[in-house]
Each structure stands twice: as structure tokens, then as C-alpha cells.
Design a protein around this motif. Structure first.
Motif, PDB file in Angstrom:
ATOM      1  N   LEU A 112      14.993 106.832  53.338  1.00 58.20           N
ATOM      2  CA  LEU A 112      14.885 105.747  54.232  1.00 58.20           C
ATOM      3  C   LEU A 112      13.850 106.033  55.157  1.00 58.20           C
ATOM      4  CD1 LEU A 112      15.975 102.928  55.010  1.00 58.20           C
ATOM      5  CD2 LEU A 112      17.757 104.309  56.410  1.00 58.20           C
ATOM      6  N   ALA A 113      13.704 107.424  55.671  1.00 58.13           N
ATOM      7  CA  ALA A 113      12.909 107.960  56.653  1.00 58.13           C
ATOM      8  C   ALA A 113      11.356 107.549  55.992  1.00 58.13           C
ATOM      9  CB  ALA A 113      12.911 109.465  56.844  1.00 58.13           C
ATOM     10  N   LEU A 114      11.188 107.859  54.893  1.00 58.83           N
ATOM     11  CA  LEU A 114       9.910 107.646  54.065  1.00 58.83           C
ATOM     12  C   LEU A 114       9.463 106.101  53.840  1.00 58.83           C
ATOM     13  CD1 LEU A 114       9.798 110.059  51.034  1.00 58.83           C
ATOM     14  CD2 LEU A 114       8.451 110.248  52.989  1.00 58.83           C
ATOM     15  N   GLY A 115      10.634 105.161  53.890  1.00 66.63           N
ATOM     16  CA  GLY A 115      10.406 103.938  54.010  1.00 66.63           C
ATOM     17  C   GLY A 115       9.968 103.325  55.243  1.00 66.63           C
ATOM     18  N   PHE A 116      10.503 104.047  56.340  1.00 66.73           N
ATOM     19  CA  PHE A 116      10.142 103.777  57.812  1.00 66.73           C
ATOM     20  C   PHE A 116       8.477 104.176  58.056  1.00 66.73           C
ATOM     21  CE2 PHE A 116      14.440 102.946  59.003  1.00 66.73           C
ATOM     22  CZ  PHE A 116      14.400 101.758  59.930  1.00 66.73           C
ATOM     23  N   LYS A 163       4.928 107.436  64.048  1.00 71.86           N
ATOM     24  CA  LYS A 163       5.173 109.032  64.639  1.00 71.86           C
ATOM     25  C   LYS A 163       6.773 109.392  64.526  1.00 71.86           C
ATOM     26  CE  LYS A 163       1.371 110.496  66.593  1.00 71.86           C
ATOM     27  NZ  LYS A 163       0.792 111.783  66.252  1.00 71.86           N
ATOM     28  N   PHE A 164       7.589 108.229  64.885  1.00 76.23           N
ATOM     29  CA  PHE A 164       9.114 108.657  64.899  1.00 76.23           C
ATOM     30  C   PHE A 164       9.450 108.853  63.368  1.00 76.23           C
ATOM     31  CE2 PHE A 164       9.209 106.950  69.311  1.00 76.23           C
ATOM     32  CZ  PHE A 164      10.146 107.746  69.783  1.00 76.23           C
ATOM     33  N   ALA A 165       9.182 108.260  62.420  1.00 74.91           N
ATOM     34  CA  ALA A 165       9.352 108.284  61.238  1.00 74.91           C
ATOM     35  C   ALA A 165       8.963 109.659  60.682  1.00 74.91           C
ATOM     36  CB  ALA A 165       8.926 107.113  60.288  1.00 74.91           C
ATOM     37  N   LEU A 166       7.625 109.870  61.074  1.00 74.19           N
ATOM     38  CA  LEU A 166       7.000 111.241  60.444  1.00 74.19           C
ATOM     39  C   LEU A 166       7.988 112.338  61.156  1.00 74.19           C
ATOM     40  CD1 LEU A 166       4.693 112.499  58.849  1.00 74.19           C
ATOM     41  CD2 LEU A 166       3.609 112.566  61.158  1.00 74.19           C
ATOM     42  N   ALA A 167       8.404 112.266  62.256  1.00 72.11           N
ATOM     43  CA  ALA A 167       9.202 113.333  62.848  1.00 72.11           C
ATOM     44  C   ALA A 167      10.423 113.465  62.332  1.00 72.11           C
ATOM     45  CB  ALA A 167       9.365 113.123  64.345  1.00 72.11           C
ATOM     46  N   THR A 171      11.664 116.736  60.387  1.00 69.84           N
ATOM     47  CA  THR A 171      13.059 117.623  60.741  1.00 69.84           C
ATOM     48  C   THR A 171      13.969 117.134  59.996  1.00 69.84           C
ATOM     49  OG1 THR A 171      13.463 115.665  62.219  1.00 69.84           O
ATOM     50  CG2 THR A 171      11.952 117.381  63.127  1.00 69.84           C
ATOM     51  N   GLY A 172      14.163 116.104  59.201  1.00 67.95           N
ATOM     52  CA  GLY A 172      15.283 115.725  58.455  1.00 67.95           C
ATOM     53  C   GLY A 172      16.307 115.070  59.251  1.00 67.95           C
ATOM     54  N   THR A 173      16.208 114.858  60.463  1.00 64.35           N
ATOM     55  CA  THR A 173      17.101 114.162  61.297  1.00 64.35           C
ATOM     56  C   THR A 173      16.479 112.810  61.941  1.00 64.35           C
ATOM     57  OG1 THR A 173      16.692 115.640  63.308  1.00 64.35           O
ATOM     58  CG2 THR A 173      18.388 116.363  61.955  1.00 64.35           C
ATOM     59  N   PHE A 174      17.619 112.015  62.164  1.00 61.61           N
ATOM     60  CA  PHE A 174      17.080 110.780  62.735  1.00 61.61           C
ATOM     61  C   PHE A 174      18.245 110.104  63.669  1.00 61.61           C
ATOM     62  CE2 PHE A 174      16.465 106.389  63.182  1.00 61.61           C
ATOM     63  CZ  PHE A 174      15.156 106.305  63.841  1.00 61.61           C
ATOM     64  N   SER A 175      18.213 109.789  64.728  1.00 64.70           N
ATOM     65  CA  SER A 175      19.579 108.998  65.624  1.00 64.70           C
ATOM     66  C   SER A 175      18.556 107.829  66.340  1.00 64.70           C
ATOM     67  CB  SER A 175      19.726 109.893  66.629  1.00 64.70           C
ATOM     68  OG  SER A 175      20.810 109.134  67.543  1.00 64.70           O
ATOM     69  N   MET A 176      19.249 106.665  65.792  1.00 61.24           N
ATOM     70  CA  MET A 176      18.455 105.384  66.274  1.00 61.24           C
ATOM     71  C   MET A 176      18.794 105.328  67.865  1.00 61.24           C
ATOM     72  SD  MET A 176      17.276 102.446  65.855  1.00 61.24           S
ATOM     73  CE  MET A 176      17.247 102.575  63.817  1.00 61.24           C
ATOM     74  N   HIS A 177      19.848 105.724  68.482  1.00 64.24           N
ATOM     75  CA  HIS A 177      20.004 105.595  69.917  1.00 64.24           C
ATOM     76  C   HIS A 177      19.103 106.615  70.529  1.00 64.24           C
ATOM     77  CE1 HIS A 177      22.209 105.468  73.747  1.00 64.24           C
ATOM     78  NE2 HIS A 177      22.072 106.834  73.910  1.00 64.24           N
ATOM     79  N   GLU A 178      18.905 107.650  70.103  1.00 61.88           N
ATOM     80  CA  GLU A 178      17.817 108.560  70.623  1.00 61.88           C
ATOM     81  C   GLU A 178      16.418 108.160  70.506  1.00 61.88           C
ATOM     82  OE1 GLU A 178      18.509 112.751  69.232  1.00 61.88           O
ATOM     83  OE2 GLU A 178      20.648 112.770  69.987  1.00 61.88           O
ATOM     84  N   ALA A 179      16.258 107.750  69.467  1.00 61.31           N
ATOM     85  CA  ALA A 179      14.727 107.133  69.168  1.00 61.31           C
ATOM     86  C   ALA A 179      14.619 105.850  70.060  1.00 61.31           C
ATOM     87  CB  ALA A 179      14.704 106.806  67.443  1.00 61.31           C
ATOM     88  N   THR A 180      15.463 105.212  70.259  1.00 58.95           N
ATOM     89  CA  THR A 180      15.307 103.941  71.214  1.00 58.95           C
ATOM     90  C   THR A 180      15.022 104.303  72.339  1.00 58.95           C
ATOM     91  OG1 THR A 180      16.745 102.699  69.623  1.00 58.95           O
ATOM     92  CG2 THR A 180      16.229 101.782  72.096  1.00 58.95           C
ATOM     93  N   ALA A 181      15.542 105.252  73.060  1.00 59.68           N
ATOM     94  CA  ALA A 181      15.499 105.729  74.377  1.00 59.68           C
ATOM     95  C   ALA A 181      14.318 106.536  74.485  1.00 59.68           C
ATOM     96  CB  ALA A 181      16.351 106.692  74.716  1.00 59.68           C
ATOM     97  N   GLN A 182      13.720 107.427  73.356  1.00 62.18           N
ATOM     98  CA  GLN A 182      12.692 108.205  73.492  1.00 62.18           C
ATOM     99  C   GLN A 182      11.575 107.287  73.209  1.00 62.18           C
ATOM    100  OE1 GLN A 182      12.772 111.237  73.943  1.00 62.18           O
ATOM    101  NE2 GLN A 182      10.619 111.987  73.439  1.00 62.18           N
ATOM    102  N   PHE A 183      11.613 106.104  72.375  1.00 62.85           N
ATOM    103  CA  PHE A 183      10.594 105.126  72.252  1.00 62.85           C
ATOM    104  C   PHE A 183      10.177 104.846  73.707  1.00 62.85           C
ATOM    105  CE2 PHE A 183       9.288 100.654  72.203  1.00 62.85           C
ATOM    106  CZ  PHE A 183       8.378 100.829  71.098  1.00 62.85           C
ATOM    107  N   PHE A 184      11.088 104.230  74.511  1.00 60.94           N
ATOM    108  CA  PHE A 184      10.805 103.657  75.853  1.00 60.94           C
ATOM    109  C   PHE A 184       9.893 104.737  76.835  1.00 60.94           C
ATOM    110  CE2 PHE A 184      13.582 100.316  74.366  1.00 60.94           C
ATOM    111  CZ  PHE A 184      12.871  99.299  74.763  1.00 60.94           C
TER     112      PHE A 184
END
Length: 535
Positions: A112-116, A163-167, A171-184
Motif C-alpha cells: 500500500l505504501a508503494l501504491g501511495f 514525500k510521506f509515502a517515501l518516508a 521506515t516501514g511505518t505509517f499513521s494517517m493521524h500523524e501524517a495528516t497533522a504533519q502534512f499541515f
């Protein structure tokens, strides 16, 4: 090194010849660029070229984004901000999500990360491709503004997704909540750094004794400075470049005060961006054989199949998004209903104009070769190959058929637009009135004493004297050099006042930025007749 450089220069020259052919047969040159990239990969014995992916991202993307921001009309952008935002943010995220889930479902070994990651790469259409294909065609002002504004902002939003998908992959980890806050946070601070850096460069241009050459060099450095400054603090360099470019473009009348500076910059940037567009496709042509060879468990037929499937998905998603985005807000908002309905023809053109281009390709090539632990980046070659197929399909198929679609549906202007000739005439009338007022108020003595100034006023009032009479006046024996220099001073002072008036016209929003830019270009040409080209 010398051999590779000579090879790249030779291929660039061949690509330039293809572009000349494209202009001759009236086909958009980005279509020939993607064909050239494909053709280069088939040249027997072509050497393989290895470039640092981070270097590709750094070299190509900042100036491409800055140039797009520079030529964006802020007034038009703000007027159509709602449809632009719905496409530039909503459609990008929608496309990224659907591509992520779809690709991870039918491509074996695709996470899924590669898909993003793939979704972030293929989601943004290319402004250069759309503008080049639509050049010279009768396209409504609203459609062009939305396409250009979308291509500016969606580059930024898609690159942030990338950039977020690459990270997440690294790293092998992803959190939608953290990613949204980090995005803004990342995007907001990137904008802040871009505006802060643009203010510093604004002061440098305006108050220090620069030359046209220095001004042009600084504008080339600006996107890199803004990008690196933001990335240094781990914020969005993309948003820094876009926000800084919009600010510098809006203040250009204050920053670049002479015609020679603007003409010099125009030549520098036009050449640089054209060469960069061509160079990216040359590089993909040189890397394509190795990319195909490195598909691993996937055959060439598999790669083409996946690329065609993703192409069909992104094309279909654009249609599914554009029509509701064009009409649903009108059902929900009375303010949105104040503008004429876009109907079905405008959204059709916007949907079919979603051609991918150089930004997607440069982004794909910037994927690192290795993971942080030293192993090969998963599916890198497949992602790049799919990206190339998507660019090929959208540019060649949609790019070649778009003009026929526009002619077939007989697309017409739907908004109340002042004809360009009328705008030019009204602007020129306004400028002539400013000049006459300035002559009467500030140069009354010169009107009485200087034959050339009096002649200039007569030409403004009646426009009846011809060029021969003016040349005769300038060559007259009684005309002293001091009078000629004084005459030139009067004209340069008026031209400076004209620039301020054009800026006021831009703020009043009665005329299009294109019409104002043409008037400004005419001022530049008139000024260069007096000052000559500065070096």
C-alpha cells in the motif's frame, strides 16, 4: 565523463530538431519529447547513465515549480480558487488513494505504501503540456485558468504525498493521524519559509545596485535557495518554492524596474525551462533500458499492462471528479451560482486535458536506489516504468485528440470577457492620459522649450504624425544632444509612471493579466529603444 556529456548534448540537439518538427506540423512539443525519450531507449549500443536520484529532484523540480508560479495570474487564481483547490488537493488525494489501493491489489508484491508512492507521482497533470496543446485554440478563459492554477498547486500537493509515502516505505511505518497533522505543519511552515525568503530576495533586488545579468542569475538561484532553506528544517521545499514564486511574481513590477532586466530574464528562463523539459526525457531514454532490464520478476508485457491499467484509472478518476466538482458546489452555494454554469463542455475539456509530464517523470527518477539499510528500493524500476507509460498514454493519446475534441464540441466562451483588443485599447488610452497629465504637470517648461517633447505630446493627442517626421526631427541640425537626452529622460519617467499605473490596473482586476503583461512588454520594448540592451 566527456563521452557521456557529448552523448547528452548530441541527444539534446536531436530532440531540439524534433521540437522544430513539432512546431512545423503544429503538434505540441511535449508529445515529441516523450516519443524522443522512448526512441532513445531503442538506439543500439546506447550507454547506460547512472544519476543520483536526489540530484535529479534537486536540479529539476525547484525551477519547474518556480516558473509555473511566476506565470500564474494571482487575480485569476484567486477568482477560481474553489475549482482549482478541488482539483489540486481533492483530486490529487482522491487519485493517490485509489491508485494506491488498486495497484496494491493487482500488482504482485506491491504494498500500500508503494501504491501511495506511485499515486503521488502520477496524480498531477502537467501545465506545459496542456498549455502547449491548447495554444492557439479557442478555449474559455475559465478553463485555461483552472488548468494552469491546478497544475501549479497540484505539483506541490502531489509531491508532499510522494514525500510521506517515501518516508513510509523507508521506515516501514505509517499513521494517517500523524501524517495528516504533519502534512499541515510541513506545508504551512514551507509556505512561511518561502515568503520569508522571498522578502529577503525582494529587498536584494529592489534596493541593491543589481544589473540585468545579476537579476537574472538571482532569479535562477531563488528556487534553489527557497527549496534548500525549507528542506534544511525538514519542511516542504515545494511549498516554499511555490509561495515564494507567487510573491515575487506579484511584486515583479517593483523588483525588476528596467525593460532590459525583464527581457533578459524572459530569455534566460524560457531557454532554461525548455532545456530542462527536454533533458529529463533524454535522461529517461538513457535509463529506460536498464529500468526494463531491472523489472525482475515482471516481464516487459507485465509492466506495459500495469502501466495501461494505471493510465485508465487516472483518466477515469479525473472524469469522475471533475463533473461533480464543477456542479455540486453550485447546488450548495448561492455565491457559486453567481458565475455562469460551466455546462458539460468545459468540464469535458478539463477532464481530457489531464496529461502527465515532466514533473511526474522527474519525481519518479528521484526515488532512491537503496533503502536506509542498504538493500535495493522495492519495485523502483517498475514504478518508473509505469510512470513513463502513464505519461506516454496521456500525452500522446489525450494530447493528440484534445484539439479534435474541442473542435467537435464547438467550445465557446461562457463568461463575460472583455475582448483582448478592446482591453489593449483601453489600457493604452489609460496610459496615454497618464502621460499627457504628467507632461502638463511636470514638464510644462520642456513643452515650450524642447521640440521633441512637444512632438511627443502631439503624437499622444492626435497620433497623426508619422515615423519619418519624428526621424527628421531627431536628425535636425538644431536639435542639440542635451535636448535629445532630456527628451529621453521625459520618456523614461513616463514609462516608469506607466508601470505603476499597470500595477494599479492589476489590483483593480478589470483587465486580464495577459493583457496587462502585453502592455508591459510594449513598455519594455519602447524603453529598450532608448536605453539599449544592458549587460
Amino acid at each position: 565523463m566527456h563521452h557521456n556529456l557529448l552523448l547528452i548534448l548530441s541527444l539534446l540537439f536531436a530532440v531540439f530538431l524534433l521540437v522544430m518538427l513539432a512546431q512545423r506540423i503544429k503538434i505540441a512539443y511535449p508529445i515529441f519529447l516523450v516519443l524522443a525519450g522512448l526512441g532513445i531507449s531503442f538506439i543500439p549500443g546506447i550507454p547506460l547513465l547512472h544519476l543520483d536520484p536526489e540530484l535529479i529532484f534537486l536540479i529539476f523540480l525547484p525551477p519547474l515549480l518556480y516558473e509555473a508560479a511566476w506565470y500564474t495570474s494571482w487575480n485569476d487564481f484567486w477568482k477560481w480558487k474553489r475549482p482549482i483547490a478541488l482539483l489540486a488537493f481533492g483530486l490529487v488525494f482522491f487519485t493517490s488513494v485509489v491508485v494506491a489501493y488498486a495497484s496494491s491489489s493487482f500488482i504482485p508484491g506491491f504494498t500500500l505504501a508503494l501504491g501511495f508512492l506511485l499515486g503521488g507521482i502520477v496524480s498531477p497533470p502537467d501545465a506545459v503540456a496542456a498549455a502547449t496543446v491548447l495554444k492557439g485554440m479557442s478555449v474559455p478563459k475559465r478553463v485555461m485558468t483552472i488548468l494552469e492554477g491546478e497544475s501549479l498547486v497540484n505539483d506541490a500537493s502531489s509531491l508532499i504525498v510522494f514525500k510521506f509515502a517515501l518516508a513510509a516505505v523507508l521506515t516501514g511505518t505509517f499513521s494517517m493521524h500523524e501524517a495528516t497533522a504533519q502534512f499541515f505543519l510541513v506545508a504551512g511552515m514551507g509556505i512561511a519559509i518561502g515568503l520569508a525568503g522571498a522578502h529577503i530576495l525582494y529587498i536584494t533586488h529592489r534596493f541593491l545596485p543589481t544589473t540585468p545579468a545579476i537579476d537574472a542569475a538571482l532569479t535562477v538561484m531563488t528556487p534553489y535557495i527557497l527549496f534548500l532553506a525549507a528542506e534544511q528544517f525538514h519542511y516542504s521545499g515545494v511549498m516554499a518554492v511555490v509561495s515564494g514564486g507567487l510573491f515575487m511574481s506579484y511584486r515583479a513590477h517593483e523588483v525588476f524596474k528596467t525593460g532590459s532586466t525583464r527581457m533578459n530574464m524572459l530569455g534566460v528562463w524560457t531557454t532554461m525551462i525548455f532545456v530542462m523539459n527536454a533533458l529529463v526525457f533524454v535522461l529517461i531514454g538513457l535509463e529506460l533500458p536498464e529500468i526494463i532490464a531491472g523489472l525482475g520478476a515482471y516481464s516487459l508485457a507485465d509492466g506495459v499492462t500495469y502501466g495501461l491499467a494505471i493510465s485508465a484509472i487516472v483518466i477515469a478518476l479525473r472524469f469522475l471528479w471533475v463533473y461533480p466538482a464543477a456542479h455540486v458546489p453550485r447546488w450548495l452555494s448561492a455565491k457559486a451560482r453567481q458565475d455562469p454554469s460551466p455546462g458539460w463542455k468545459g468540464p469535458l475539456v478539463i477532464s481530457w486535458a489531464g496529461m502527465r509530464g515532466v514533473v511526474s517523470l522527474a519525481t519518479a527518477l528521484s526515488i532512491p536506489m537503496l533503502m536506509s539499510d542498504g538493500i535495493a528500493f522495492p519495485q523502483r524500476n517498475l514504478i518508473i516504468f509505469i510512470t513513463f507509460v502513464v505519461i506516454f498514454v496521456t500525452l500522446v493519446v489525450q494530447g493528440l485528440t484534445l484539439p479534435f475534441v474541442i473542435k467537435l464540441i464547438r467550445l465557446k466562451e461562457i463568461d463575460v470577457i472583455i475582448p483582448e483588443e478592446e482591453q489593449q485599447a483601453a489600457i493604452q488610452l489609460r496610459l496615454d492620459n497618464v502621460a499627457l497629465k504628467l507632461l502638463d504637470e511636470k514638464f510644462a517648461d520642456s513643452l515650450k522649450e524642447n521640440e521633441l517633447v512637444g512632438f511627443y505630446k502631439s503624437s499622444l493627442e492626435g497620433r497623426v504624425r508619422n515615423t519619418e517626421a519624428r526621424l527628421q526631427s531627431l536628425e535636425c541640425v538644431e536639435t542639440e544632444q542635451q535636448e535629445i537626452e532630456r527628451y529621453h529622460t521625459v520618456l523614461l519617467t513616463i514609462y516608469q509612471q506607466h508601470r505603476k499605473e499597470l500595477f494599479r490596473l492589476r489590483k483593480e482586476k478589470h483587465y486580464s493579466d495577459e493583457a496587462i503583461r502585453k502592455a508591459e512588454l510594449q513598455l519594455d520594448l519602447d524603453e529598450l529603444k532608448i536605453t539599449g540592451a544592458e549587460h
